[in-house]
Design a protein around this motif. Sequence first.
Motif, PDB file in Angstrom:
ATOM      1  N   LEU A  65       0.759  -1.264  -0.433  1.00 56.09           N
ATOM      2  CA  LEU A  65      -0.082  -0.078   0.171  1.00 56.09           C
ATOM      3  C   LEU A  65       1.135   1.275  -0.565  1.00 56.09           C
ATOM      4  CD1 LEU A  65      -2.822  -0.916   2.335  1.00 56.09           C
ATOM      5  CD2 LEU A  65      -3.081  -0.814  -0.305  1.00 56.09           C
ATOM      6  N   VAL A  87       1.276   2.993  -3.719  1.00 51.50           N
ATOM      7  CA  VAL A  87      -0.114   3.132  -4.481  1.00 51.50           C
ATOM      8  C   VAL A  87      -0.037   4.724  -5.167  1.00 51.50           C
ATOM      9  CG1 VAL A  87      -1.710   3.833  -4.374  1.00 51.50           C
ATOM     10  CG2 VAL A  87      -1.274   1.845  -3.150  1.00 51.50           C
ATOM     11  N   LYS A 127      -0.600   8.794  -5.389  1.00 48.26           N
ATOM     12  CA  LYS A 127      -1.802   9.497  -4.421  1.00 48.26           C
ATOM     13  C   LYS A 127      -2.533   9.391  -5.432  1.00 48.26           C
ATOM     14  CE  LYS A 127       0.904  13.500  -3.090  1.00 48.26           C
ATOM     15  NZ  LYS A 127       1.043  14.720  -3.126  1.00 48.26           N
ATOM     16  N   SER A 128      -3.084   9.894  -6.502  1.00 50.55           N
ATOM     17  CA  SER A 128      -3.688  10.524  -7.735  1.00 50.55           C
ATOM     18  C   SER A 128      -4.887   8.597  -6.903  1.00 50.55           C
ATOM     19  CB  SER A 128      -3.202  10.475  -9.080  1.00 50.55           C
ATOM     20  OG  SER A 128      -2.345   9.208  -9.016  1.00 50.55           O
ATOM     21  N   ILE A 162      -5.803   7.087  -4.569  1.00 48.19           N
ATOM     22  CA  ILE A 162      -5.972   6.990  -2.984  1.00 48.19           C
ATOM     23  C   ILE A 162      -6.868   8.386  -3.565  1.00 48.19           C
ATOM     24  CG2 ILE A 162      -5.717   7.678  -0.879  1.00 48.19           C
ATOM     25  CD1 ILE A 162      -3.692   5.766  -1.990  1.00 48.19           C
ATOM     26  N   LYS A 163      -6.554   8.943  -3.800  1.00 49.47           N
ATOM     27  CA  LYS A 163      -7.539  10.422  -4.254  1.00 49.47           C
ATOM     28  C   LYS A 163      -8.875   9.703  -4.893  1.00 49.47           C
ATOM     29  CE  LYS A 163      -7.318  15.522  -4.948  1.00 49.47           C
ATOM     30  NZ  LYS A 163      -6.191  16.534  -5.955  1.00 49.47           N
ATOM     31  N   ARG A 164      -9.194   9.127  -6.392  1.00 46.68           N
ATOM     32  CA  ARG A 164     -10.384   8.562  -6.092  1.00 46.68           C
ATOM     33  C   ARG A 164     -10.336   6.961  -6.012  1.00 46.68           C
ATOM     34  NH1 ARG A 164      -6.863   9.051 -11.107  1.00 46.68           N
ATOM     35  NH2 ARG A 164      -5.427   7.361 -11.340  1.00 46.68           N
ATOM     36  N   ALA A 169     -11.919   7.513  -2.790  1.00 52.23           N
ATOM     37  CA  ALA A 169     -13.102   7.863  -2.061  1.00 52.23           C
ATOM     38  C   ALA A 169     -14.386   8.050  -3.187  1.00 52.23           C
ATOM     39  CB  ALA A 169     -12.375   9.341  -1.295  1.00 52.23           C
ATOM     40  N   LEU A 170     -13.748   8.960  -4.424  1.00 55.03           N
ATOM     41  CA  LEU A 170     -14.548   9.362  -4.928  1.00 55.03           C
ATOM     42  C   LEU A 170     -15.768   8.034  -5.889  1.00 55.03           C
ATOM     43  CD1 LEU A 170     -15.044  11.457  -6.712  1.00 55.03           C
ATOM     44  CD2 LEU A 170     -14.056  11.387  -7.759  1.00 55.03           C
ATOM     45  N   LEU A 210     -15.874   8.866 -13.260  1.00 63.25           N
ATOM     46  CA  LEU A 210     -14.281  10.141 -13.382  1.00 63.25           C
ATOM     47  C   LEU A 210     -13.911  10.271 -14.245  1.00 63.25           C
ATOM     48  CD1 LEU A 210     -14.848   6.871 -10.965  1.00 63.25           C
ATOM     49  CD2 LEU A 210     -12.299   8.295 -10.000  1.00 63.25           C
ATOM     50  N   GLY A 211     -14.036  10.048 -15.272  1.00 63.07           N
ATOM     51  CA  GLY A 211     -13.928  10.922 -16.497  1.00 63.07           C
ATOM     52  C   GLY A 211     -12.298  10.030 -16.921  1.00 63.07           C
ATOM     53  N   PHE A 229      -5.261  -3.058  -4.825  1.00 61.00           N
ATOM     54  CA  PHE A 229      -5.664  -3.744  -3.299  1.00 61.00           C
ATOM     55  C   PHE A 229      -5.878  -5.063  -3.872  1.00 61.00           C
ATOM     56  CE2 PHE A 229      -6.078   0.831  -4.155  1.00 61.00           C
ATOM     57  CZ  PHE A 229      -5.314   1.435  -3.364  1.00 61.00           C
ATOM     58  N   LEU A 235      -9.359   2.434   2.873  1.00 59.77           N
ATOM     59  CA  LEU A 235      -8.920   3.253   3.353  1.00 59.77           C
ATOM     60  C   LEU A 235      -9.200   3.529   4.705  1.00 59.77           C
ATOM     61  CD1 LEU A 235     -11.762   5.370   0.673  1.00 59.77           C
ATOM     62  CD2 LEU A 235      -9.616   5.625   0.825  1.00 59.77           C
ATOM     63  N   ARG A 272       0.804  13.896   7.322  1.00 56.11           N
ATOM     64  CA  ARG A 272       0.198  14.668   5.764  1.00 56.11           C
ATOM     65  C   ARG A 272      -0.650  15.641   6.459  1.00 56.11           C
ATOM     66  NH1 ARG A 272       0.343  11.947   0.720  1.00 56.11           N
ATOM     67  NH2 ARG A 272       1.682  10.252   1.511  1.00 56.11           N
ATOM     68  N   HIS A 305      -3.196  17.794   4.455  1.00 50.41           N
ATOM     69  CA  HIS A 305      -4.477  18.391   3.143  1.00 50.41           C
ATOM     70  C   HIS A 305      -4.865  19.567   2.801  1.00 50.41           C
ATOM     71  CE1 HIS A 305      -5.142  13.404   1.333  1.00 50.41           C
ATOM     72  NE2 HIS A 305      -3.345  14.174   1.295  1.00 50.41           N
ATOM     73  N   SER A 362     -12.885  15.700 -16.359  1.00 53.74           N
ATOM     74  CA  SER A 362     -11.323  15.511 -15.893  1.00 53.74           C
ATOM     75  C   SER A 362     -10.482  16.099 -16.260  1.00 53.74           C
ATOM     76  CB  SER A 362     -11.062  14.261 -16.366  1.00 53.74           C
ATOM     77  OG  SER A 362     -10.886  13.744 -17.579  1.00 53.74           O
ATOM     78  N   GLY A 402       0.076  13.557 -10.369  1.00 55.60           N
ATOM     79  CA  GLY A 402       0.629  12.747 -10.598  1.00 55.60           C
ATOM     80  C   GLY A 402      -0.144  11.716 -11.383  1.00 55.60           C
ATOM     81  N   MET A 439     -15.076  13.842   2.018  1.00 53.83           N
ATOM     82  CA  MET A 439     -13.825  13.379   1.019  1.00 53.83           C
ATOM     83  C   MET A 439     -12.654  13.758   1.299  1.00 53.83           C
ATOM     84  SD  MET A 439     -15.591  11.851  -2.776  1.00 53.83           S
ATOM     85  CE  MET A 439     -15.933  13.249  -3.033  1.00 53.83           C
ATOM     86  N   GLU A 443     -11.511  11.283   3.928  1.00 55.28           N
ATOM     87  CA  GLU A 443     -11.393   9.740   3.906  1.00 55.28           C
ATOM     88  C   GLU A 443     -10.074   9.489   3.224  1.00 55.28           C
ATOM     89  OE1 GLU A 443     -15.044   8.097   1.795  1.00 55.28           O
ATOM     90  OE2 GLU A 443     -15.826   9.814   2.879  1.00 55.28           O
ATOM     91  N   ARG A 444      -9.661  10.543   2.325  1.00 53.24           N
ATOM     92  CA  ARG A 444      -8.316  10.446   2.178  1.00 53.24           C
ATOM     93  C   ARG A 444      -7.076   9.898   2.752  1.00 53.24           C
ATOM     94  NH1 ARG A 444     -10.439  14.404  -3.327  1.00 53.24           N
ATOM     95  NH2 ARG A 444     -10.817  12.365  -4.427  1.00 53.24           N
ATOM     96  N   LEU A 445      -7.706  11.168   3.642  1.00 53.79           N
ATOM     97  CA  LEU A 445      -6.351  11.517   4.868  1.00 53.79           C
ATOM     98  C   LEU A 445      -6.278  10.171   5.913  1.00 53.79           C
ATOM     99  CD1 LEU A 445      -6.839  14.575   6.448  1.00 53.79           C
ATOM    100  CD2 LEU A 445      -4.896  13.693   5.255  1.00 53.79           C
ATOM    101  N   PHE A 474      -6.454   7.477   4.717  1.00 49.94           N
ATOM    102  CA  PHE A 474      -5.238   5.882   4.046  1.00 49.94           C
ATOM    103  C   PHE A 474      -4.934   6.062   5.026  1.00 49.94           C
ATOM    104  CE2 PHE A 474      -2.528   4.984   1.635  1.00 49.94           C
ATOM    105  CZ  PHE A 474      -3.338   3.028   1.017  1.00 49.94           C
ATOM    106  N   TYR A 475      -4.142   7.320   5.017  1.00 48.46           N
ATOM    107  CA  TYR A 475      -2.549   7.300   5.641  1.00 48.46           C
ATOM    108  C   TYR A 475      -2.221   6.994   7.104  1.00 48.46           C
ATOM    109  CZ  TYR A 475      -2.075   9.188   0.885  1.00 48.46           C
ATOM    110  OH  TYR A 475      -1.716   9.167  -0.832  1.00 48.46           O
ATOM    111  N   ARG A 510      -2.859   4.791   8.467  1.00 47.99           N
ATOM    112  CA  ARG A 510      -2.438   3.026   9.071  1.00 47.99           C
ATOM    113  C   ARG A 510      -1.113   3.144   9.564  1.00 47.99           C
ATOM    114  NH1 ARG A 510      -4.456   0.487   5.896  1.00 47.99           N
ATOM    115  NH2 ARG A 510      -5.421   2.047   4.266  1.00 47.99           N
TER     116      ARG A 510
END
Lengths: 211, 211
Positions: free
Chosen positions: A8, A11, A13-14, A16-18, A20-21, A46-47, A60, A83, A193, A195, B14, B47, B201, B204-206, B208-209, B211
């Motif tokens: 993990l 992985v 970052k982009s 991980i961003k997706r 949650a989406l 998601l495009g 995963f 997540l 981290r 954000h 996108s 990314g 969202m 949720e992304r945060l 992940f980190y 763990r």
Amino acid sequence: MEPEKNNLRYVPKSVIKRLALYCRILHRIEMDGLTRISSKILAQFLGITPAQVRKDLAYFGQFGVPGFGYNPHDLRIHLKKILGTDRIINLAIIGVGNLGKALLSYVGFKTQGFKFIAAFDLDQRKVGRKINELKVSSINELEKILKDSDVDIVVLTVPANAAQEVVDRLVKCNITAILNFAPIRIDVPSHVRIHSVDLAMELERLSFYLR
Amino acid sequence: MEPEKNNLRYVPKSVIKRLALYCRILHRIEMDGLTRISSKILAQFLGITPAQVRKDLAYFGQFGVPGFGYNPHDLRIHLKKILGTDRIINLAIIGVGNLGKALLSYVGFKTQGFKFIAAFDLDQRKVGRKINELKVSSINELEKILKDSDVDIVVLTVPANAAQEVVDRLVKCNITAILNFAPIRIDVPSHVRIHSVDLAMELERLSFYLR
């Protein structure tokens, strides 16, 4: 199938961003009563390309069945585990101004399993007040309270000029995840981290369509 | 070189999403005093692959010089033109609760060229009050005030159960761009753009980190 936890850290970052989406889209699909979804349809939401969807999920483990697609419920549960949002996540908020108060009562956090367990402010007139049944503590007690609490993520809603100093204190308290709303660049050590939410970016994206 | 405006309707969502992000990164690079940047470095920030960066920008014309890269300032100015954020964009906000008040005073909007010119609320106790020098109007006057104003984008910070009804009224007032903070799915005709901000969202992304 269990996600391969060892990998993990590699992985992007982009991806991980997706994740949650994906969860949001899968939830919507579930609510619509659908029991399968293809990587093609997920990709359209998601495009991105269907190949990218399959590549994202392959980080995963093995999900879905070739030619059938994915079961939205099962995939969502898996992604939530990855997540780490399959449990309650404890939040603290620093700065109980208008934005802080709004976030403390934001329904979307609660429904997604996030819970505020501490709130801090510099203003002594706010200290001791209750917002959404949570008592506001003095920022002077930050270290003492964080030491004895299980805060996972800190939400930062202080003015820009106070942000770096507060973050430095959080880092010393072993906080490793911060969601920052102050419109300023903040430095953190590499194991932390941070954000930053940039609300103006959403407006810029909408502007494009005004033509 | 001028962007080819005719083709803009075929630009994937996108790509538009990334444009605002490119602007932020380019601005940061400018502030650091750099006068050139490669698609490789831009790609690293986002990314994605350098090829994707070049493909994204190719939708809007020919930028940069092969082997040299891009001039961050020039590229940013071009992208702002394409986004339509090279002029002041007028906003109205509906719902002056904590979140509404926070957004009305959000510094990040002002610095990016967004200006609130109208604010509405249902609560008669709020009507007539001034927030950041802007008088709050009654929601009953929505149609009348929007008719005579140059509002480009409406920011929606009403409770979830009121959101659809307000949006239906906005659509009748010829509003075509809405930034929605209510955590609910809203239906609009195909010519109207509604972007929903989902603050959970980011958390949720945060997660992940953690763990």
